[in-house]
Write a protein that holds these residues in place. Structure first.
Motif, PDB file in Angstrom:
ATOM      1  N   ALA A 136       1.856   1.547  -3.543  1.00  0.00           N
ATOM      2  CA  ALA A 136       0.728   1.869  -4.424  1.00  0.00           C
ATOM      3  C   ALA A 136       0.184   3.274  -4.187  1.00  0.00           C
ATOM      4  O   ALA A 136      -0.598   3.772  -4.979  1.00  0.00           O
ATOM      5  CB  ALA A 136      -0.399   0.837  -4.226  1.00  0.00           C
ATOM      6  N   TYR A 137       0.620   3.910  -3.086  1.00  0.00           N
ATOM      7  CA  TYR A 137       0.047   5.199  -2.676  1.00  0.00           C
ATOM      8  C   TYR A 137       0.027   6.220  -3.812  1.00  0.00           C
ATOM      9  O   TYR A 137      -0.950   6.938  -3.997  1.00  0.00           O
ATOM     10  CB  TYR A 137       0.834   5.755  -1.492  1.00  0.00           C
ATOM     11  CG  TYR A 137       0.199   6.962  -0.829  1.00  0.00           C
ATOM     12  CD1 TYR A 137      -0.725   6.805   0.180  1.00  0.00           C
ATOM     13  CD2 TYR A 137       0.544   8.258  -1.207  1.00  0.00           C
ATOM     14  CE1 TYR A 137      -1.316   7.893   0.804  1.00  0.00           C
ATOM     15  CE2 TYR A 137      -0.033   9.360  -0.599  1.00  0.00           C
ATOM     16  CZ  TYR A 137      -0.964   9.170   0.404  1.00  0.00           C
ATOM     17  OH  TYR A 137      -1.539  10.257   1.015  1.00  0.00           O
TER      18      TYR A 137
ATOM     19  N   ALA B 216       5.749   5.546  -9.474  1.00  0.00           N
ATOM     20  CA  ALA B 216       4.976   6.332 -10.436  1.00  0.00           C
ATOM     21  C   ALA B 216       5.854   6.894 -11.560  1.00  0.00           C
ATOM     22  O   ALA B 216       5.483   7.874 -12.205  1.00  0.00           O
ATOM     23  CB  ALA B 216       4.233   7.456  -9.729  1.00  0.00           C
TER      24      ALA B 216
ATOM     25  N   ARG C  39       0.833  -1.208   0.000  1.00  0.00           N
ATOM     26  CA  ARG C  39       0.000   0.000   0.000  1.00  0.00           C
ATOM     27  C   ARG C  39       0.862   1.251   0.000  1.00  0.00           C
ATOM     28  O   ARG C  39       0.511   2.267  -0.596  1.00  0.00           O
ATOM     29  CB  ARG C  39      -0.917   0.008   1.227  1.00  0.00           C
ATOM     30  CG  ARG C  39      -2.094  -0.918   1.082  1.00  0.00           C
ATOM     31  CD  ARG C  39      -3.032  -0.759   2.279  1.00  0.00           C
ATOM     32  NE  ARG C  39      -4.047  -1.794   2.280  1.00  0.00           N
ATOM     33  CZ  ARG C  39      -5.169  -1.712   1.583  1.00  0.00           C
ATOM     34  NH1 ARG C  39      -5.408  -0.648   0.859  1.00  0.00           N
ATOM     35  NH2 ARG C  39      -6.044  -2.693   1.617  1.00  0.00           N
TER      36      ARG C  39
ATOM     37  N   GLY D  54      -5.192   4.807 -10.920  1.00  0.00           N
ATOM     38  CA  GLY D  54      -5.914   3.653 -11.454  1.00  0.00           C
ATOM     39  C   GLY D  54      -6.685   2.893 -10.411  1.00  0.00           C
ATOM     40  O   GLY D  54      -6.866   3.329  -9.286  1.00  0.00           O
ATOM     41  N   ARG D  55      -7.161   1.742 -10.830  1.00  0.00           N
ATOM     42  CA  ARG D  55      -8.004   0.926  -9.963  1.00  0.00           C
ATOM     43  C   ARG D  55      -7.158   0.130  -8.990  1.00  0.00           C
ATOM     44  O   ARG D  55      -5.998  -0.164  -9.239  1.00  0.00           O
ATOM     45  CB  ARG D  55      -8.824  -0.052 -10.812  1.00  0.00           C
ATOM     46  CG  ARG D  55      -9.894   0.644 -11.592  1.00  0.00           C
ATOM     47  CD  ARG D  55     -10.586  -0.353 -12.509  1.00  0.00           C
ATOM     48  NE  ARG D  55     -11.655   0.303 -13.252  1.00  0.00           N
ATOM     49  CZ  ARG D  55     -12.860   0.542 -12.732  1.00  0.00           C
ATOM     50  NH1 ARG D  55     -13.136   0.169 -11.511  1.00  0.00           N
ATOM     51  NH2 ARG D  55     -13.768   1.150 -13.455  1.00  0.00           N
ATOM     52  N   ARG D  56      -7.806  -0.254  -7.871  1.00  0.00           N
ATOM     53  CA  ARG D  56      -7.132  -0.933  -6.784  1.00  0.00           C
ATOM     54  C   ARG D  56      -6.362  -2.156  -7.271  1.00  0.00           C
ATOM     55  O   ARG D  56      -5.213  -2.393  -6.897  1.00  0.00           O
ATOM     56  CB  ARG D  56      -8.182  -1.359  -5.751  1.00  0.00           C
ATOM     57  CG  ARG D  56      -7.597  -1.945  -4.504  1.00  0.00           C
ATOM     58  CD  ARG D  56      -8.703  -2.580  -3.669  1.00  0.00           C
ATOM     59  NE  ARG D  56      -8.241  -3.856  -3.139  1.00  0.00           N
ATOM     60  CZ  ARG D  56      -7.789  -4.005  -1.903  1.00  0.00           C
ATOM     61  NH1 ARG D  56      -7.744  -3.002  -1.083  1.00  0.00           N
ATOM     62  NH2 ARG D  56      -7.368  -5.180  -1.479  1.00  0.00           N
TER      63      ARG D  56
ATOM     64  N   ALA E  27       2.329  -2.424  -7.647  1.00  0.00           N
ATOM     65  CA  ALA E  27       3.111  -2.234  -6.423  1.00  0.00           C
ATOM     66  C   ALA E  27       3.886  -3.497  -6.072  1.00  0.00           C
ATOM     67  O   ALA E  27       5.076  -3.441  -5.732  1.00  0.00           O
ATOM     68  CB  ALA E  27       2.186  -1.840  -5.273  1.00  0.00           C
TER      69      ALA E  27
ATOM     70  N   LEU F 254       0.225   5.641  -7.043  1.00  0.00           N
ATOM     71  CA  LEU F 254      -0.144   5.102  -8.355  1.00  0.00           C
ATOM     72  C   LEU F 254      -1.591   5.441  -8.700  1.00  0.00           C
ATOM     73  O   LEU F 254      -2.460   5.354  -7.840  1.00  0.00           O
ATOM     74  CB  LEU F 254       0.015   3.578  -8.369  1.00  0.00           C
ATOM     75  CG  LEU F 254       1.448   3.060  -8.302  1.00  0.00           C
ATOM     76  CD1 LEU F 254       1.453   1.554  -8.157  1.00  0.00           C
ATOM     77  CD2 LEU F 254       2.195   3.474  -9.558  1.00  0.00           C
TER      78      LEU F 254
ATOM     79  N   SER G 279      -5.145  -3.025 -10.284  1.00  0.00           N
ATOM     80  CA  SER G 279      -3.958  -2.793 -11.109  1.00  0.00           C
ATOM     81  C   SER G 279      -2.881  -2.095 -10.286  1.00  0.00           C
ATOM     82  O   SER G 279      -1.683  -2.339 -10.468  1.00  0.00           O
ATOM     83  CB  SER G 279      -4.327  -1.961 -12.340  1.00  0.00           C
ATOM     84  OG  SER G 279      -4.772  -0.680 -11.926  1.00  0.00           O
ATOM     85  N   ARG G 280      -3.301  -1.248  -9.340  1.00  0.00           N
ATOM     86  CA  ARG G 280      -2.324  -0.576  -8.489  1.00  0.00           C
ATOM     87  C   ARG G 280      -1.597  -1.602  -7.638  1.00  0.00           C
ATOM     88  O   ARG G 280      -0.389  -1.557  -7.464  1.00  0.00           O
ATOM     89  CB  ARG G 280      -3.017   0.457  -7.594  1.00  0.00           C
ATOM     90  CG  ARG G 280      -3.524   1.665  -8.356  1.00  0.00           C
ATOM     91  CD  ARG G 280      -4.455   2.517  -7.522  1.00  0.00           C
ATOM     92  NE  ARG G 280      -3.767   3.081  -6.374  1.00  0.00           N
ATOM     93  CZ  ARG G 280      -4.203   2.976  -5.122  1.00  0.00           C
ATOM     94  NH1 ARG G 280      -5.310   2.326  -4.857  1.00  0.00           N
ATOM     95  NH2 ARG G 280      -3.537   3.511  -4.141  1.00  0.00           N
ATOM     96  N   ARG G 281      -2.373  -2.548  -7.112  1.00  0.00           N
ATOM     97  CA  ARG G 281      -1.753  -3.558  -6.266  1.00  0.00           C
ATOM     98  C   ARG G 281      -0.760  -4.405  -7.056  1.00  0.00           C
ATOM     99  O   ARG G 281       0.355  -4.683  -6.592  1.00  0.00           O
ATOM    100  CB  ARG G 281      -2.836  -4.448  -5.665  1.00  0.00           C
ATOM    101  CG  ARG G 281      -2.236  -5.496  -4.786  1.00  0.00           C
ATOM    102  CD  ARG G 281      -3.276  -6.282  -4.039  1.00  0.00           C
ATOM    103  NE  ARG G 281      -2.565  -7.134  -3.102  1.00  0.00           N
ATOM    104  CZ  ARG G 281      -3.072  -7.573  -1.976  1.00  0.00           C
ATOM    105  NH1 ARG G 281      -4.268  -7.232  -1.632  1.00  0.00           N
ATOM    106  NH2 ARG G 281      -2.352  -8.333  -1.183  1.00  0.00           N
TER     107      ARG G 281
END
Lengths: 273, 354
Positions: free
Chosen positions: B98-99, B148, B95, B103-105, B112, B101, B107-109
């Motif tokens: 991903a902070y 990012a 997390r 987009g949607r959860r 990350a 990044l 794809s961010r996960r």
């Protein structure tokens, strides 16, 4: 090696200090025990059935929670603003926020009347919005909010100030503006302080008497909160007053316990350092 | 290309510095504590506002006191690694990464975890910072700053929170991550060896001013002041190591020459030697009977005197710096072009894998 490991010092003083502590504890605890000694559990329940008692308790819960909601919703971003910025007049703002803490509740009630009462300086504006406060439940909420807000806001400012500034900077370098930083780093980082501030404010609101009486009156079912009901029962039904007081004591003890549990837990923010 | 010309006063301290970092270049800011390194980094990031000056990246102005322009930190598209890493303590490693990044959860996960995987931390993505070791936290902070795809990477003493044992390995790893990321970067450090390892060029900051900038070898060979001379300790020779005679390690230097070290290594290495360990003899002098095993013939490229000592820049043919007393300069008649022999002991040769 701390408190207990200290050696030396005069025995005489230690005995005197321990005696002072015993005296203090006795003075504080005896009335609370008396509250329960006078009322057995059965009388307590039956007294609550007394006309007005349960109603007053229910009104207290509703109005204090409504006030708490207002305080948290407005106080949290306000506390963030004060904590994260250095501006002219910051000391004055802090003093104004703390003023209701030392203002006698009766004076607070009169001040609210002078401001929001029918003839108050803002009374006309409030009336034109179609809002009635005096002798209304909404007036109770206003009085509780006025008196209890500083307890939450002070704690919230301290909690936001304690957050490692690098965490907030890190959030910014990762593209988050101040709003997102407040929600995703500020509030989680301050949550222990926010929770204990909210509990203290709630406890204060539950016990509020003077300002409510002055501003909203003591109308059964409409503005008579539990503390006001206790005062009224005192004259005609001491047992009912005792029972209601005992219930308030239990509720307050729970709130205090919750504060200790939340505040006593090491903050995760600190665990990292 | 990053260009910055900044002034910032804080009480009696005044920072007044200008610097440029080219495309894909890595600059180290070195200096004693209180010299303004971290302040300069924060000014570039937008975490502090300069009193006056200009900052631009690739021609896009970030700060211009004349035009009243100031792009907030969150819109500069930078990656910042904080000295204490500043990981969000209430978030798992993934997390944190991903902070920043979009987009949607989901794809961010995935992104990350992939970022953590590139730093060897794929299996630690669910851990919270308190459960990570110092080295792991440093890598999470790096993964977060790179996630990012920043246009500029700023690192504030990225290794100083680590203990001495993990530090050397972390420095090598950081250098290779920075190579792969190929993003212009500024690294703040107070350790010159670290600067030489992580950056192409080094700027030395002293009391708010950049007093010298150049490659690590240039700074070591011709320091602008005693401070730079003291900071720029070991100079580094590149070569290939193999076990040699007498239990020593033999290093064939790139560009010619052979030296020996008592440290064990094989394969490509950097051989470090401190300027004050090196003795200078006139060319053609007979090999002394002493214990100095390493003898390299070369030529003086420059002489810089400060106080009663002097730095001699040498080409052996790799650049090497020696330090001698000011009196020796005259006695040996040293000047640019003078042929000399540099000698030092095998025990004074530190090897680090490259």
């Amino acid at each position: 090696m701390s408190r207990s490991g200290r050696s030396g010092g005069s025995i005489g003083f230690r005995i005197a200090a321990a005696g002072a502590l015993a005296l203090l504890l006795g003075f504080l605890v005896v009335p609370m025990i008396a509250l329960f000694a006078e009322t057995g559990p059965r009388e307590l329940v039956s007294s609550l059935g007394e006309r007005g008692a349960a109603e007053a308790l229910w009104l207290s819960l509703r109005t204090s929670l409504a006030a708490l909601l207002l305080i948290v919703a407005v106080g949290t971003p306000a506390a963030w603003f004060v904590a994260r910025r250095d501006f002219r007049g910051r000391a004055l703002v802090l003093t104004l926020i703390e003023l209701p803490l030392v203002l006698p509740p009766a004076a607070a009630g009169i001040a609210l009347l002078a401001a929001f009462g029918p003839n108050g300086i803002a009374g006309g504006a409030i009336e034109s919005l179609g809002i009635e406060l005096v002798l209304q439940t909404a007036g109770v909420v206003v009085a509780l909010t006025f008196v209890a807000a500083p307890f939450f806001v002070r704690g919230a400012i301290a909690a936001f100030e304690a957050i490692d500034a690098n965490l907030l900077d890190a959030s910014r370098t990762l593209g988050a503006g101040e709003g997102r930083t407040f929600l995703r780093v500020g509030i989680p980082g301050a949550r222990a302080g926010l929770a204990s501030g909210a509990a203290l404010a709630w406890g204060r609101a539950l016990g509020e008497f003077g300002a409510t009486l002055m501003f909203a009156g003591s109308l059964e079912g409409r503005t008579q909160t539990a503390p006001l009901a206790i005062f009224e029962f005192l004259a005609r039904d001491f047992d009912a007053a005792l029972a209601l007081s005992a219930v308030l004591l239990v509720v307050s003890a729970f709130i205090l316990l919750a504060v200790k549990l939340v505040g006593g837990r090491p903050e995760v923010v600190d665990a990292d350092r | 290309m990053l260009t910055a010309e900044l002034v910032k006063a804080r009480g009696a301290f005044r920072l007044d510095a200008g610097l440029e970092v080219g495309r894909g270049e890595r600059l180290a800011l070195v200096g004693p504590s209180g010299s303004g390194k971290s302040t300069l980094l924060r000014l570039i990031a937008g975490l502090l506002d300069p009193d006056a000056g200009l900052i631009s990246l690739g021609g896009e102005p970030w700060f211009d006191s004349g035009a009243g322009k100031n792009v907030p930190a969150e819109r500069r598209g930078i990656g910042f690694v904080f000295q204490d890493y500043a990981l969000f303590p209430h978030m798992a490693a993934w997390r944190n990464v991903a902070y920043g990044l979009p987009g949607r959860r989901r794809s961010r996960r995935a992104a990350a975890v992939a970022g953590l995987g590139r730093l060897g931390l794929a299996d630690r993505s669910e851990a919270v910072p308190a459960d990570l070791s110092g080295g792991e936290r440093q890598r999470v902070a790096l993964a977060r700053a790179l996630a990012a795809e920043p246009r500029l990477l700023l690192l504030d003493e990225p290794l100083s929170a680590l203990d001495a044992r993990t530090r050397a390995a972390a420095a090598r790893e950081l250098a290779s991550v920075l190579d792969t990321a190929a993003v212009p970067a500024i690294v703040v450090t107070h350790d010159f060896a670290e600067a030489a390892q992580l950056a192409d060029s080094v700027a030395v900051l002293d009391r708010g001013r950049i007093i010298q900038r150049g490659s690590p070898a240039e700074l070591a060979a011709a320091p602008a002041s005693g401070l730079v001379a003291d900071l720029a300790g070991a100079t580094v020779l590149d070569g290939v190591a193999a076990p040699g005679e007498g239990g020593l390690t033999r290093v064939e230097l790139t560009g010619g020459g052979t030296i020996y070290s008592t440290e064990e290594a094989s394969g490509p290495v950097s051989a470090g030697v401190f300027p004050w360990e090196i003795a200078i003899d006139p060319a053609g002098a007979p090999a002394p009977a002493g214990s100095a095993l390493n003898r390299l013939a070369g030529e003086v490229t420059g002489v810089t005197e400060f106080g009663n000592r002097a730095r001699i820049g040498l080409a052996v043919p790799q650049p090497l710096a020696a330090e001698v007393t000011a009196a020796s300069i005259e006695r040996l008649g040293l000047g640019p072009g003078t042929p000399v022999i540099a000698s030092w002991k095998a025990t004074a040769t530190r090897l680090a894998p490259r």
